[in-house]
Write an enzyme that holds these catalytic residues in place. Structure first.
Site, PDB file in Angstrom:
ATOM      1  N   HIS A 122      -5.583  -6.931  26.447  1.00 50.11           N
ATOM      2  CA  HIS A 122      -4.496  -7.893  26.269  1.00 50.11           C
ATOM      3  C   HIS A 122      -3.750  -8.189  27.566  1.00 50.11           C
ATOM      4  O   HIS A 122      -2.632  -8.690  27.523  1.00 50.11           O
ATOM      5  CB  HIS A 122      -3.504  -7.385  25.211  1.00 50.11           C
ATOM      6  N   CYS A 160       1.050 -25.641  42.016  1.00 48.28           N
ATOM      7  CA  CYS A 160       1.138 -26.929  41.291  1.00 48.28           C
ATOM      8  C   CYS A 160       2.554 -27.255  40.845  1.00 48.28           C
ATOM      9  O   CYS A 160       2.798 -28.324  40.283  1.00 48.28           O
ATOM     10  CB  CYS A 160       0.191 -26.911  40.077  1.00 48.28           C
ATOM     11  N   GLY A 197      -2.865   5.861  18.735  1.00 49.95           N
ATOM     12  CA  GLY A 197      -1.589   5.143  18.798  1.00 49.95           C
ATOM     13  C   GLY A 197      -1.659   3.662  18.574  1.00 49.95           C
ATOM     14  O   GLY A 197      -0.970   2.891  19.247  1.00 49.95           O
TER      15      GLY A 197
HETATM   16  C1  BV8 Z   1      -7.700 -14.049  19.086  1.00 46.63           C
HETATM   17  C2  BV8 Z   1      -0.048  -8.849  24.562  1.00 46.63           C
HETATM   18  C3  BV8 Z   1      -9.389 -15.672  18.976  1.00 46.63           C
HETATM   19  C4  BV8 Z   1       1.229  -9.598  24.526  1.00 46.63           C
HETATM   20  C5  BV8 Z   1      -0.816  -8.625  22.244  1.00 46.63           C
HETATM   21  C6  BV8 Z   1      -4.285 -17.255  13.482  1.00 46.63           C
HETATM   22  C7  BV8 Z   1      -4.464 -17.941  14.675  1.00 46.63           C
HETATM   23  C8  BV8 Z   1      -4.984 -17.342  15.802  1.00 46.63           C
HETATM   24  C9  BV8 Z   1      -5.351 -16.006  15.752  1.00 46.63           C
HETATM   25  C10 BV8 Z   1      -5.140 -15.338  14.571  1.00 46.63           C
HETATM   26  C11 BV8 Z   1      -4.643 -15.931  13.443  1.00 46.63           C
HETATM   27  N1  BV8 Z   1      -4.574 -14.981  12.459  1.00 46.63           N
HETATM   28  C12 BV8 Z   1      -5.011 -13.807  12.931  1.00 46.63           C
HETATM   29  C13 BV8 Z   1      -5.375 -14.024  14.201  1.00 46.63           C
HETATM   30  C14 BV8 Z   1      -5.876 -13.085  15.086  1.00 46.63           C
HETATM   31  C15 BV8 Z   1      -4.676 -12.500  15.857  1.00 46.63           C
HETATM   32  C16 BV8 Z   1      -4.197 -11.304  15.057  1.00 46.63           C
HETATM   33  O1  BV8 Z   1      -4.840 -10.285  15.057  1.00 46.63           O
HETATM   34  N2  BV8 Z   1      -3.086 -11.463  14.323  1.00 46.63           N
HETATM   35  C17 BV8 Z   1      -2.650 -10.380  13.446  1.00 46.63           C
HETATM   36  C18 BV8 Z   1      -1.376  -9.765  13.955  1.00 46.63           C
HETATM   37  C19 BV8 Z   1      -2.500 -10.945  12.042  1.00 46.63           C
HETATM   38  N3  BV8 Z   1      -5.213 -12.117  17.129  1.00 46.63           N
HETATM   39  C20 BV8 Z   1      -5.130 -12.956  18.158  1.00 46.63           C
HETATM   40  O2  BV8 Z   1      -4.519 -14.006  18.155  1.00 46.63           O
HETATM   41  C21 BV8 Z   1      -5.913 -12.495  19.369  1.00 46.63           C
HETATM   42  N4  BV8 Z   1      -6.720 -13.581  19.838  1.00 46.63           N
HETATM   43  O3  BV8 Z   1      -7.947 -13.689  17.958  1.00 46.63           O
HETATM   44  O4  BV8 Z   1      -8.406 -15.032  19.748  1.00 46.63           O
HETATM   45  C22 BV8 Z   1      -8.731 -16.865  18.377  1.00 46.63           C
HETATM   46  C23 BV8 Z   1      -8.078 -17.768  19.195  1.00 46.63           C
HETATM   47  C24 BV8 Z   1      -7.524 -18.918  18.624  1.00 46.63           C
HETATM   48  C25 BV8 Z   1      -7.607 -19.103  17.239  1.00 46.63           C
HETATM   49  C26 BV8 Z   1      -8.240 -18.135  16.439  1.00 46.63           C
HETATM   50  C27 BV8 Z   1      -8.810 -17.016  17.012  1.00 46.63           C
HETATM   51  C28 BV8 Z   1      -4.960 -12.108  20.486  1.00 46.63           C
HETATM   52  C29 BV8 Z   1      -4.255 -10.817  20.112  1.00 46.63           C
HETATM   53  C30 BV8 Z   1      -3.500 -10.289  21.329  1.00 46.63           C
HETATM   54  C31 BV8 Z   1      -2.021 -10.444  21.104  1.00 46.63           C
HETATM   55  N5  BV8 Z   1      -1.314  -9.825  22.243  1.00 46.63           N
HETATM   56  N6  BV8 Z   1      -0.220  -8.107  23.322  1.00 46.63           N
HETATM   57  C32 BV8 Z   1       2.411  -8.663  24.596  1.00 46.63           C
HETATM   58  O5  BV8 Z   1       2.259  -7.421  24.656  1.00 46.63           O
HETATM   59  O6  BV8 Z   1       3.532  -9.219  24.598  1.00 46.63           O
HETATM   60  S1  BV8 Z   1      -1.006  -7.652  20.872  1.00 46.63           S
HETATM   61  C33 BV8 Z   1       0.226  -6.490  20.767  1.00 46.63           C
HETATM   62  O7  BV8 Z   1      -0.071  -5.767  19.571  1.00 46.63           O
HETATM   63  C34 BV8 Z   1       0.243  -5.426  21.852  1.00 46.63           C
HETATM   64  O8  BV8 Z   1      -0.745  -5.576  22.844  1.00 46.63           O
HETATM   65  C35 BV8 Z   1      -0.098  -4.158  21.089  1.00 46.63           C
HETATM   66  O9  BV8 Z   1      -0.790  -3.248  21.806  1.00 46.63           O
HETATM   67  C36 BV8 Z   1      -0.913  -4.731  20.023  1.00 46.63           C
HETATM   68  C37 BV8 Z   1      -1.303  -3.910  18.880  1.00 46.63           C
HETATM   69  O10 BV8 Z   1      -0.184  -3.235  18.439  1.00 46.63           O
HETATM   70  P1  BV8 Z   1      -0.234  -1.635  18.603  1.00 46.63           P
HETATM   71  O11 BV8 Z   1      -0.669  -1.312  19.971  1.00 46.63           O
HETATM   72  O12 BV8 Z   1      -1.037  -1.085  17.502  1.00 46.63           O
HETATM   73  O13 BV8 Z   1       1.275  -1.281  18.493  1.00 46.63           O
HETATM   74  P2  BV8 Z   1       2.126  -1.231  17.149  1.00 46.63           P
HETATM   75  O14 BV8 Z   1       3.555  -1.263  17.545  1.00 46.63           O
HETATM   76  O15 BV8 Z   1       1.608  -2.225  16.162  1.00 46.63           O
HETATM   77  O16 BV8 Z   1       1.760   0.203  16.521  1.00 46.63           O
HETATM   78  C38 BV8 Z   1       2.090   1.375  17.222  1.00 46.63           C
HETATM   79  C39 BV8 Z   1       1.340   2.503  16.575  1.00 46.63           C
HETATM   80  O17 BV8 Z   1       1.629   3.700  17.304  1.00 46.63           O
HETATM   81  C40 BV8 Z   1       1.731   2.773  15.128  1.00 46.63           C
HETATM   82  O18 BV8 Z   1       0.568   2.971  14.357  1.00 46.63           O
HETATM   83  C41 BV8 Z   1       2.539   4.079  15.213  1.00 46.63           C
HETATM   84  O19 BV8 Z   1       2.362   4.877  14.049  1.00 46.63           O
HETATM   85  C42 BV8 Z   1       1.889   4.740  16.398  1.00 46.63           C
HETATM   86  N7  BV8 Z   1       2.734   5.719  17.087  1.00 46.63           N
HETATM   87  C43 BV8 Z   1       4.086   5.755  17.171  1.00 46.63           C
HETATM   88  N8  BV8 Z   1       4.452   6.824  17.930  1.00 46.63           N
HETATM   89  C44 BV8 Z   1       3.313   7.436  18.333  1.00 46.63           C
HETATM   90  C45 BV8 Z   1       2.214   6.738  17.803  1.00 46.63           C
HETATM   91  N9  BV8 Z   1       0.942   7.099  18.033  1.00 46.63           N
HETATM   92  C46 BV8 Z   1       0.738   8.190  18.789  1.00 46.63           C
HETATM   93  N10 BV8 Z   1       1.738   8.921  19.339  1.00 46.63           N
HETATM   94  C47 BV8 Z   1       3.023   8.574  19.128  1.00 46.63           C
HETATM   95  N11 BV8 Z   1       4.010   9.309  19.675  1.00 46.63           N
END
Ligand code: BV8
Length: 256
Positions: A122, A160, A197
């Site tokens: 990402h 640009c 994580g």
């Molecule tokens: C794509 C960068 C093809 C930015 C991020 C409609 C239109 C378009 C796309 C979609 C759509 N519907 C669905 C999609 C696909 C979409 C998607 O998945 N949506 C989901 C949410 C429904 N994906 C995309 O759009 C991707 N591109 O599909 O392209 C495409 C293109 C056009 C049209 C169609 C398809 C792009 C996805 C990338 C988004 N960018 N980040 C930024 O950071 O600002 S994602 C963002 O979420 C972060 O990078 C993060 O890493 C990522 C995932 O979250 P997690 O890392 O899991 O973090 P989270 O907070 O959720 O969870 C933390 C976890 O840690 C928990 O489980 C917790 O229990 C645990 N934890 C807590 N403490 C601890 C721990 N674990 C261990 N130790 C601890 N101490």
């Protein structure tokens, strides 16, 4: 506290692995003081949904708001240091024959901890690029060399004159082809994948564990909470990675 028997079982799998993929999410940086993606919204950002802000449309609609959000997050990452979880993963890469870290995180804490083979799905929050990639994809720009009126929002591209933006992948944007290929190939070839994580909510990253399992890999999950990945994991270590991973590393070192 995770049962020692589980730690030993995971250590056996890692010690005997030939191709280990470590897939990480924001949770691995939590104990470094970097809020996870879904709980990053505190204080003045609490009223915003990260999933809405991390989009090109939000940036086009209000470039200053989105740029300021990333400046706020960059500040948190800049002050962060790798935690014992990052360090344990870097040590595993030194001790095991073939290890690759595939991260969804936009911080550089894996690299700071010493991990070499790291793929960023990402992007990287510390990097900035032209919104239009006017000199080719990506048109990276060193913002530290620029001066601009910060009240006006993002800096203008020196090539640009249009907006600069963070070099991260926003929702609705495709992932960098090289990173996606590397992640797909590693998931196909690995015999063990350890998922650390991540909430397993974001695709295509969340699809790699199931794909690896379909190719015969053993799946390990490290997360204090159950996630959609827990159901397909062979072993789930329910605890914070900063505590669990050093115990796993010690058990692997006892087998060396
Ligand atoms: C794509 C960068 C093809 C930015 C991020 C409609 C239109 C378009 C796309 C979609 C759509 N519907 C669905 C999609 C696909 C979409 C998607 O998945 N949506 C989901 C949410 C429904 N994906 C995309 O759009 C991707 N591109 O599909 O392209 C495409 C293109 C056009 C049209 C169609 C398809 C792009 C996805 C990338 C988004 N960018 N980040 C930024 O950071 O600002 S994602 C963002 O979420 C972060 O990078 C993060 O890493 C990522 C995932 O979250 P997690 O890392 O899991 O973090 P989270 O907070 O959720 O969870 C933390 C976890 O840690 C928990 O489980 C917790 O229990 C645990 N934890 C807590 N403490 C601890 C721990 N674990 C261990 N130790 C601890 N101490």
């Amino acid at each position: 506290m995770v049962d020692e028997i589980l730690i030993q079982k995971v250590a056996d799998l890692l010690h005997n692995s030939r191709h280990l993929v470590i897939l990480t999410g924001a949770g691995v940086s939590k104990e470094s003081g970097v809020p996870t993606f879904r709980d990053a919204m505190d204080g003045l950002w609490a009223r915003f949904d990260p999933q809405q802000l991390a989009t090109a449309s939000a940036f086009k609609e209000n470039p200053k708001l989105v740029w300021d959000w990333y400046e706020y997050r960059r500040g948190m990452v800049r002050d962060a240091k790798p935690n014992p979880g990052h360090v344990a993963l870097a040590e595993l890469e030194k001790r095991l024959p073939n290890v690759i870290v595939i991260t969804q995180n936009v911080d550089d804490l894996h690299e700071q901890a010493g991990s070499i083979n790291v793929v960023h799905l990402h992007g990287k929050i510390a990097q900035t690029k032209c919104f239009y990639n006017c000199q080719g994809d990506p048109t990276l720009v060193d913002v530290s060399t620029l001066t601009w009126d910060k009240e006006s929002g993002p800096p203008p591209c020196p090539h640009c004159g249009r907006w600069l933006r963070p070099d991260v992948v926003w929702f609705g944007e495709i992932l960098p082809a090289e990173a996606l290929d590397a992640a797909h190939t590693a998931s196909a070839l690995c015999d063990v994948m350890m998922v650390v994580g991540t909430s397993g909510l974001v695709n295509p990253a969340a699809s790699f564990p199931l794909y690896a399992r379909s190719r015969g890999a053993q799946i390990i999950e490290v997360n204090p909470q159950p996630t959609p990945i827990t159901d397909i994991a062979h072993l789930h270590l329910e605890g914070p990675s900063g505590e669990v991973l050093p115990r796993v590393l010690n058990a692997v070192l006892e087998r060396a």
